[in-house]
Design a protein around this motif. Structure first.
Motif, short mmCIF file in Angstrom:
data_model
loop_
_atom_site.label_atom_id
_atom_site.label_comp_id
_atom_site.label_asym_id
_atom_site.label_seq_id
_atom_site.Cartn_x
_atom_site.Cartn_y
_atom_site.Cartn_z
N UNK A 1 83.11 -14.85 33.20
CA UNK A 1 84.24 -14.62 32.30
C UNK A 1 85.05 -15.89 32.09
N UNK A 2 85.12 -16.75 33.10
CA UNK A 2 85.92 -17.97 32.96
C UNK A 2 85.39 -18.86 31.87
N UNK A 3 84.06 -18.75 31.57
CA UNK A 3 83.48 -19.56 30.52
C UNK A 3 83.85 -19.04 29.14
N UNK A 4 84.31 -17.80 29.04
CA UNK A 4 84.60 -17.22 27.73
C UNK A 4 86.06 -16.85 27.57
N UNK A 5 86.91 -17.35 28.50
CA UNK A 5 88.31 -16.93 28.43
C UNK A 5 88.96 -17.34 27.12
N UNK A 6 88.64 -18.50 26.60
CA UNK A 6 89.27 -18.93 25.34
C UNK A 6 88.83 -18.06 24.16
N UNK A 7 87.50 -17.84 23.91
CA UNK A 7 87.13 -16.99 22.79
C UNK A 7 87.56 -15.53 22.97
N UNK B 1 79.10 -9.86 19.06
CA UNK B 1 78.68 -11.09 19.74
C UNK B 1 79.58 -12.22 19.30
N UNK B 2 79.58 -13.35 20.08
CA UNK B 2 80.40 -14.51 19.76
C UNK B 2 79.56 -15.77 19.84
N UNK B 3 80.02 -16.77 19.12
CA UNK B 3 79.37 -18.09 19.16
C UNK B 3 80.42 -19.15 19.39
N UNK B 4 79.94 -20.34 19.76
CA UNK B 4 80.86 -21.48 19.81
C UNK B 4 80.96 -22.08 18.41
N UNK B 5 81.68 -23.18 18.28
CA UNK B 5 81.92 -23.77 16.96
C UNK B 5 80.63 -24.25 16.32
N UNK B 6 79.61 -24.55 17.13
CA UNK B 6 78.34 -25.01 16.58
C UNK B 6 77.41 -23.87 16.22
N UNK B 7 77.81 -22.63 16.50
CA UNK B 7 77.00 -21.48 16.16
C UNK B 7 76.13 -20.98 17.28
N UNK C 1 80.70 -18.24 7.92
CA UNK C 1 82.05 -18.17 8.48
C UNK C 1 82.41 -19.45 9.22
N UNK C 2 81.48 -19.94 10.04
CA UNK C 2 81.75 -21.18 10.77
C UNK C 2 81.87 -22.38 9.84
N UNK C 3 81.06 -22.38 8.79
CA UNK C 3 81.09 -23.51 7.85
C UNK C 3 82.37 -23.51 7.04
N UNK C 4 82.78 -22.32 6.55
CA UNK C 4 83.95 -22.26 5.67
C UNK C 4 85.22 -21.91 6.40
N UNK D 1 91.90 -22.08 18.52
CA UNK D 1 92.79 -22.16 19.67
C UNK D 1 94.23 -22.32 19.19
N UNK D 2 95.15 -22.53 20.14
CA UNK D 2 96.56 -22.58 19.79
C UNK D 2 96.90 -23.74 18.87
N UNK D 3 96.06 -24.79 18.92
CA UNK D 3 96.32 -25.95 18.07
C UNK D 3 95.68 -25.84 16.70
N UNK D 4 94.94 -24.71 16.46
CA UNK D 4 94.29 -24.53 15.16
C UNK D 4 92.88 -25.07 15.09
N UNK D 5 92.35 -25.50 16.22
CA UNK D 5 90.98 -26.04 16.25
C UNK D 5 89.97 -24.89 16.30
N UNK D 6 88.93 -24.95 15.47
CA UNK D 6 87.88 -23.93 15.48
C UNK D 6 87.14 -23.99 16.79
N UNK D 7 87.10 -22.87 17.50
CA UNK D 7 86.41 -22.84 18.79
C UNK D 7 85.19 -21.91 18.76
#
Length: 616
Positions: free
Chosen positions: A6-12, A170-176, A224-227, A257-263
């Motif tokens: 779970x610690x690896x996915x706490x942010x998403x 399901x979830x992905x990181x910013x790279x898909x 979605x990740x691209x746009x 994230x809180x700074x607006x960066x796509x995660x």
């Protein structure tokens, strides 16, 4: 496969449990095991899901000005101090624009029960930075063993919450690259993708709804990740390794994230197999309906439906041809417009049987056309049921049996005619033998006279038969009235004891149409037979005078008998001769027949419209 820690996915996961869930449809929010609600800038409720209502213990009205910041009955700090709704965490976020995480608060329901909730609130801001609302994702806090509050149920970590969802997620990181999926997603895909390796979607293969292959890097999640925006309104098809295909609707949403960066992004897949199957059944039903409708519409039989109040609901072209009413004229009218007044009692009896679920087959009756004429029909009536099986009306198939009835009547008439003719044949033969015996001096003369007269009778019979044409069809012969009379009466030709001709014919020689020859021959033969049995031809002194005329569009024939036995007038009643005369003179030729029983002999007068009997 073991899921990642779970610690690896706490942010998403934290991003999943914030305001980004706003883009999900209501029915998807309702399947989430956490409460979600949204307030506008003034604190009025904009939307909430079922889990939020269950935690509050009520379903407040959206936009109600008396319900602000939270739908709970009361709020408290953990130490028991009351928290006014205007000073609750949601009110603070709307006032400051600063979100909060895992804020604890006690919710009291209207029934007095309390729960400790963990709240995660995120402000919703306009492009200018102005706070225009906020979203709260909250859930019941797991109850410590030493806690005094009456909480219900145990706690779940975020992975367990997502695994509990019945919807594929399901979830992905910013790279898909896929970083998490639940069991529902694995079941939909029929496959378990490699975490951190598989990209954009865990399905074996993807297709567009029309069957065109859909590369994974062009799927809705990749878009979605691209746009960097949610994608809605698309459908796709996942193919499993075993070849089966599952149509689904994706709801990919980017995570920041809180700074607006796509995660990364989160995607919920809704299996629409049942919907597709239902749509296919509907299409098949519609196709069958169109096919049945085409069959009904093209049927020669009248097909009509009515409700239980006898109001016509449908009307095909066969009904229009049979009864004369158009669909616009018939639909909405009572079915009694088709029933003669003297048969209106049939309808209640039929409806009673339909209400009992009975089917009425081959019910022969009489119905009425638009022009008032009647016809013989055969009805088959069946109950019509709705989807619950309740009888709501009846369908009728009406077949015109007028020709069949006419044929049956004609057959009956022919059978009677055959019987009558056979009897008359014996009577005629007996009469000819008696007449010939009176004048014959030797057996040879008797045999010769009988032979000649029987031959004449056969020749007269020949005039009534149709003859074949070159194309193989049979057509009626045409002849003249004089020829027909002479042929029919030739068996009785000769002279009286006083030396006068037994039969005299006067007037114009009128040509008779082929269709009328048979009827005239039968009629004259009947007159001659009766004269031979009872009238002027039954003795050696009587004679017959036949006068014909053709004036003013009317053809007339007067048959006058003299010298026979004295006649005492008696009605023919309903004997075959009367029926034949009525059918021929009145029905076929639209003419008139009269009889006068004079003491010296019978006089018959026939009149016909010229165009009904004359061959042009």
């Amino acid at each position: 496969m073991t899921l990642i820690d779970q610690t690896e996915t706490s942010a998403p996961l934290q991003a999943l449990l914030d305001g980004r869930l706003l883009d999900f449809p209501d029915h998807l929010l309702d399947i989430l095991p956490v409460g979600v609600y949204v307030c506008d800038g003034a604190g009025l409720l904009v939307r909430y899901n079922r889990a939020a209502a269950e935690l509050w213990g009520c379903f407040p009205k959206v936009g109600d000005p008396t319900v602000r910041y939270c739908g709970s009955y009361r709020l408290y700090h953990l130490d028991g101090r009351h928290v006014p709704h205007a000073k609750c965490p949601m009110a603070d976020v709307l006032a400051t624009g600063e979100g909060l995480r895992d804020q604890e608060i006690v919710i009291e329901r209207a029934d007095g029960t309390r729960v400790v909730a963990l709240m995660n609130i995120e402000a919703i801001k306009a492009d200018s930075g102005r706070v225009v609302g906020a979203v709260n994702v909250f859930r019941e806090k797991p109850e410590p063993r030493s806690a005094q509050l009456p909480l219900s149920g145990g706690g779940r970590n975020s992975d367990e919450l997502l695994q509990a969802l019945s919807a594929a997620l399901y979830m992905t990181d910013a790279a898909g690259r896929i970083t998490f999926y639940n069991e529902a997603a694995a079941k939909l895909w029929g496959f378990r993708p490699q975490l951190g390796t598989s990209e954009f979607c865990g399905s074996w293969k993807l297709y567009w709804p029309d069957g065109t292959p859909l590369p994974h890097h062009e799927c809705p999640m990749a878009l979605t990740l691209k746009e960097r925006r949610p994608i809605r309104g698309m459908e796709a098809v996942a193919e499993r390794p075993d070849g089966t295909r599952v149509p689904f609707i994706p709801y990919p949403t980017p995570l920041f994230d809180a700074s607006g960066t796509l995660i990364g992004a989160v995607n919920m897949l809704v299996d629409i197999t049942d919907r597709h199957e239902a749509e296919q059944r509907i299409r098949e039903s519609e196709a069958r309906y169109r096919e049945l409708a085409a069959i009904v519409e093209s049927s020669d039989d009248a097909v009509v439906s009515k409700d239980l109040n006898s109001i016509i609901k449908s009307w095909n072209q066969g009904a229009e041809r049979l009864f004369g009413y158009t669909a616009d004229e018939a639909i909405g009218k009572p079915v009694t417009i088709l029933i003669p007044a003297d048969r209106h009692d049939e309808e209640p009896a039929i409806l009673a049987r339909i209400r009992r679920g009975e089917r009425v087959e081959h019910y022969e009756t009489i119905r009425q056309r638009k022009d008032g004429s009647t016809l013989d029909i055969s009805l088959t009536i069946s109950p019509v049921r709705d989807q619950e099986g309740k009888i709501i009306g009846a369908s009728k198939i009406a077949r015109d049996i007028t020709e069949r009835r006419r044929a049956e009547q004609q057959q009956h008439t022919l059978i009677r005619e055959m019987d009558h003719r056979i009897k008359n044949l014996f009577a005629v033969a007996s009469g000819m033998i008696a007449m010939s015996a009176r004048s014959a001096k030797t057996p040879q003369e008797l045999a010769s006279a009988l032979r000649d007269r029987l031959m004449a009778l056969a020749q007269a019979h020949g005039l009534t038969l149709a003859v074949p044409s070159n194309d193989g069809r049979r057509s009626e012969q045409s002849t003249t009235l004089r020829t027909l009379i002479e042929t029919i009466l030739s068996p009785y030709d000769g002279r009286t004891d006083a030396g006068n001709a037994r039969v005299t014919i006067s007037g114009p020689d009128i040509r008779i149409a082929g269709s009328a020859v048979t009827s005239f021959a039968l009629l004259l033969h009947e007159f001659a037979t009766n004269a031979a049995k009872y009238g002027a031809l039954s003795n050696s002194t009587g004679d017959i005078d036949i006068a014909c005329s053709d004036n003013d569009g009317q053809v007339a024939l007067t048959w006058t008998e003299r010298g026979g036995p004295r006649v005492d007038h008696q009605s023919d009643g309903e004997g075959f001769g009367s029926l034949l005369a009525h059918a021929t003179v009145k029905s076929q030729f639209a003419g008139e027949i009269s009889r006068n029983w004079n003491p010296e002999g019978l006089t018959i007068r026939l009149t016909f419209p010229r165009d009904r009997v004359i061959a042009e």
